[in-house]
Scaffold this active site. Sequence first.
Site, PDB file in Angstrom:
ATOM      1  N   GLN A 708       2.747  27.981  19.065  1.00  0.00           N
ATOM      2  CA  GLN A 708       3.450  29.177  19.534  1.00  0.00           C
ATOM      3  C   GLN A 708       2.682  30.453  19.228  1.00  0.00           C
ATOM      4  O   GLN A 708       2.755  31.425  19.968  1.00  0.00           O
ATOM      5  CB  GLN A 708       4.843  29.244  18.893  1.00  0.00           C
ATOM      6  CG  GLN A 708       5.791  28.180  19.390  1.00  0.00           C
ATOM      7  CD  GLN A 708       5.895  28.153  20.920  1.00  0.00           C
ATOM      8  OE1 GLN A 708       6.407  29.077  21.527  1.00  0.00           O
ATOM      9  NE2 GLN A 708       5.411  27.092  21.540  1.00  0.00           N
ATOM     10  N   HIS A 711       0.567  31.932  21.991  1.00  0.00           N
ATOM     11  CA  HIS A 711       1.170  32.517  23.194  1.00  0.00           C
ATOM     12  C   HIS A 711       0.801  33.987  23.357  1.00  0.00           C
ATOM     13  O   HIS A 711       0.499  34.448  24.448  1.00  0.00           O
ATOM     14  CB  HIS A 711       2.695  32.378  23.141  1.00  0.00           C
ATOM     15  CG  HIS A 711       3.199  31.157  23.851  1.00  0.00           C
ATOM     16  ND1 HIS A 711       3.068  30.970  25.206  1.00  0.00           N
ATOM     17  CD2 HIS A 711       3.833  30.054  23.386  1.00  0.00           C
ATOM     18  CE1 HIS A 711       3.608  29.806  25.543  1.00  0.00           C
ATOM     19  NE2 HIS A 711       4.080  29.231  24.460  1.00  0.00           N
ATOM     20  N   GLU A 777      14.066  30.600  18.771  1.00  0.00           N
ATOM     21  CA  GLU A 777      13.955  30.021  20.107  1.00  0.00           C
ATOM     22  C   GLU A 777      13.683  28.520  19.993  1.00  0.00           C
ATOM     23  O   GLU A 777      14.321  27.711  20.659  1.00  0.00           O
ATOM     24  CB  GLU A 777      12.820  30.717  20.861  1.00  0.00           C
ATOM     25  CG  GLU A 777      12.561  30.150  22.252  1.00  0.00           C
ATOM     26  CD  GLU A 777      11.291  30.690  22.877  1.00  0.00           C
ATOM     27  OE1 GLU A 777      11.136  30.525  24.107  1.00  0.00           O
ATOM     28  OE2 GLU A 777      10.441  31.245  22.156  1.00  0.00           O
ATOM     29  N   HIS A 778      12.703  28.167  19.188  1.00  0.00           N
ATOM     30  CA  HIS A 778      12.366  26.759  18.940  1.00  0.00           C
ATOM     31  C   HIS A 778      12.560  26.454  17.458  1.00  0.00           C
ATOM     32  O   HIS A 778      12.063  27.201  16.614  1.00  0.00           O
ATOM     33  CB  HIS A 778      10.906  26.462  19.301  1.00  0.00           C
ATOM     34  CG  HIS A 778      10.514  26.849  20.697  1.00  0.00           C
ATOM     35  ND1 HIS A 778       9.894  28.051  20.988  1.00  0.00           N
ATOM     36  CD2 HIS A 778      10.669  26.198  21.877  1.00  0.00           C
ATOM     37  CE1 HIS A 778       9.666  28.114  22.287  1.00  0.00           C
ATOM     38  NE2 HIS A 778      10.125  27.007  22.852  1.00  0.00           N
ATOM     39  N   ASP A 811       8.039  21.965  25.952  1.00  0.00           N
ATOM     40  CA  ASP A 811       7.461  22.945  26.870  1.00  0.00           C
ATOM     41  C   ASP A 811       7.103  22.316  28.204  1.00  0.00           C
ATOM     42  O   ASP A 811       7.075  23.010  29.225  1.00  0.00           O
ATOM     43  CB  ASP A 811       6.198  23.552  26.254  1.00  0.00           C
ATOM     44  CG  ASP A 811       6.497  24.812  25.449  1.00  0.00           C
ATOM     45  OD1 ASP A 811       7.659  25.254  25.454  1.00  0.00           O
ATOM     46  OD2 ASP A 811       5.580  25.325  24.803  1.00  0.00           O
ATOM     47  N   HIS A 870      54.408  41.905  41.699  1.00  0.00           N
ATOM     48  CA  HIS A 870      54.098  40.596  41.117  1.00  0.00           C
ATOM     49  C   HIS A 870      55.396  39.795  40.927  1.00  0.00           C
ATOM     50  O   HIS A 870      55.452  38.585  41.236  1.00  0.00           O
ATOM     51  CB  HIS A 870      53.403  40.776  39.758  1.00  0.00           C
ATOM     52  CG  HIS A 870      51.938  41.087  39.847  1.00  0.00           C
ATOM     53  ND1 HIS A 870      51.455  42.239  40.391  1.00  0.00           N
ATOM     54  CD2 HIS A 870      50.849  40.354  39.445  1.00  0.00           C
ATOM     55  CE1 HIS A 870      50.128  42.239  40.328  1.00  0.00           C
ATOM     56  NE2 HIS A 870      49.734  41.096  39.755  1.00  0.00           N
TER      57      HIS A 870
END
Length: 881
Positions: A708, A711, A777-778, A811, A870
């Site tokens: 990661q 990235h 996230e992971h 992924d 109503h």
Amino acid sequence: MAPALIAAIDLSQHAESTKGLNSQALSFVGNVSARITDDTVDQALSHLQQSVGRFANYLNVASVTSTDDIVSLLDAGAAKVFVNRAQLNELMSKNIDQERMVLILPGNTKEEVIDAIAGTQVDIYSHEIDDMALVEAWLKEYGTDRPDVFVSFAKPDLESVVKFSKLSAIPIVPAEFLTVDAQKEPEALSVAKLLMANATSDRPDGLFTTLVTDERGVALGLVYSSEESVAESLRTGRGVYQSRKRGLWYKGESSGDVQELVSLSLDCDNDCLQFVVRQKGRGFCHLATPTCFGQYSGLSRLQKTLQSRKASAPEGSYTARLFNDTQLLRAKILEEATELCDATTKQDIAFEAADLFYFALTKCVSAGVSLEDVERNLDAKSIKVKRRRGDAKPAFAAQAAATNGTSNGTTNGTTNGSSTSEAVKEAASVPKSKDDPAGLKDGRIAMKRYFTAKESPETISAALQRPSQKSSEKIVAIAQPIIEAVRTRGDAALLEYTHKFEKATSLTSPVLNAPFPEELMQLAPETRKAIDISFENIRKFHAAQKEDKPLRVETMPGVVCSRFCRPIERVGLYVPGGTAVLPSTALMLGVPAMVAGCKKIVLATPPRANGKVTPEVVYVAHKVGAEAIVLAGGAQAVAAMAYGTESVSKVDKILGPGNQFVTAAKMFVSNDTNAGVSIDMPAGPSELLVIADADSNPAFVASDLLSQAEHGVDSQVILIAVGLNETQLGAIEDAIHNQAIALPRVDIVRGAIEHSITLVVDTMEEAMDLSNQYAPEHLILQVEEAERVAELVENAGSVFIGQWTPESVGDYSAGVNHSLPTYGYAKQYSGVNLASYVKHITSSHLTREGLENVGAAVMELARVEELEAHRRAVSLRLGVA
């Protein structure tokens, strides 16, 4: 290089004089001397300001009393000042460059000359000499290995001036004695003869090699000259050369591509002439190109393009708007200047600087200012001798301080010692060199380490902060004009931004429509197989998420409630380009859309500079049945899908990750009721958290963290080490360093590692509490009994259980989706799944019995809320009051 000739003028008379060289002819000579007195200092300053870059001004200021005035003259652009000994000493004490000063010899005797120049390295000036033989003998004795010697004449004649010129002295001749037209003024001194006095030629025909350049010094071509052609060029003010076959060659006489003469001079060896000209028409070359060496490049080429477009830009075109809309041009200059200030990498700085040059030059061309004008001013600034502090104006200094998180009395969010906001952790940039310390500890790539038992909860909470992103207000402020341009101008704006940001200037359409040509999907067999395997696994997992039948519940006798799902009809899928090719994201977004049965799938991705999309992404778009690929990225792609353009179909929902501008654009359009579009989730940089215990494999842990970190520099990875000792921690850190230095994106890894951390904890419970607080996230569980530990997960985008489950399988190919919530949004959002592509519709079905059973409750609540219509909708059916 010393001038061949200096024309002397009287400032008080020259502007009105019709005798001798005029201003244009003086500019051809290129060197002007003026005698300055206390009474004419202001006039000299005005002359210097008006002649910026046109002349090399040599000023005789011996009659000026104040050295401050002399410094002002130098600062205004005087090339050199001629001073007496006392002035020379005082100026040197002011640290004025001695190359800017010329010592005036005080007398005419040999003894006076020797005494004056003893120990002097500056240039010298002998004025209006009577004893020519003395100076001639002195010049012969010293040869050319000496400072420059300037000589002026009481009664100049051609023979004397040429003689001293051949001795490498620099003659100073009053302008009224000089002419560029010897036939018309035979009694005056020919400038051509004086300039060519020292010229030499090694050619049998005696011609002089001549380099023709424009005012920026760009070579236009190579020609030949003679003394006759030089004289004719000076007389006419045009480029005139000597043809080896046809005699005098008046450049452009037949073609119309004439040249205006700017100046001419000899090179350092006196065997080559340089003509500086303003080329008119199509260009210098007979092939109608600007130069004999091809087209202009860089700023020169841009200037020619802008000048051409100013004259003939189509009405309504972007360039025409820039020339006609001063506010738009101002906004673009400010925008690009800000983006250049914010750029950090070498590539980004060059990119943003190019944009700023473009809009700045557009401003210049719009006002009739040329690059040559700008460069003359740069040259003038380079010789200034008065130094300013150079501080920014207060408004801009305050703006810069605010950008850096500081202002008056404020540093990193604290004012006068009181905290006003949480400390901000900046994302590191790509290291600029091997010596840059980013991501390094004692010369090794390593994350910061914290022992939670020894730190306060506040310290650990601060350590777990994500790297800061640019303020949402700032990002939205940049993205909003882009969105508005695409919304209002459609394809034209979309193409403009693609040309600008992706450099895909060859694109003429912003969309690639299905069916996609086979030649755009040429893949290696192993790549196609990998995509096919991943496609099928992702399809299986998301197909299993389908609801087999509608939900049906009878809440009371005769009251049946149902819920059924329908696919979202039109979806837009954003696939980033950025620093990597991402067909995996196309799979993760496209396959669930296909499985859900979305009727229209539009995929957007930035094209490469050649205007094409990576074939892997085209192949995936083909497999999932995409209607089209939008050839754009960033906020402009989001806007195109949100509002639709002439070529891009409007969608109902936009999904996919992206940078801060993509996220800001998604958030903006989702809040615009005119767009009528929803989004999947907010998204930020990629992140990963690994929980490891003594049972973990150090090499596996390191590989997951680095997967990661590569990235981007704004990614963050965290290791929570449960009960590991120093040896075990060291093994993981060694593996991180050794694996990282072997990666091709090691500099990006170092940028991410700079703000990544290791937390050393005592228990698994504490590790899971910290993980749930961070909401990664992971989340990777490299621990004993990993499946049991997974039951403690409360917040995470996706969980990878056990040592044989690297994050990279998620992924790509396992089947789970990799489009996941980041930046802590895992506490509120799910990752992309089949439900992301469908909407649920509820229904109610009542019999009369059912209405009778529930009617009383409905009528009572309607009465309480005072909604009589109503109540009556029920009472009328049941026949009750």
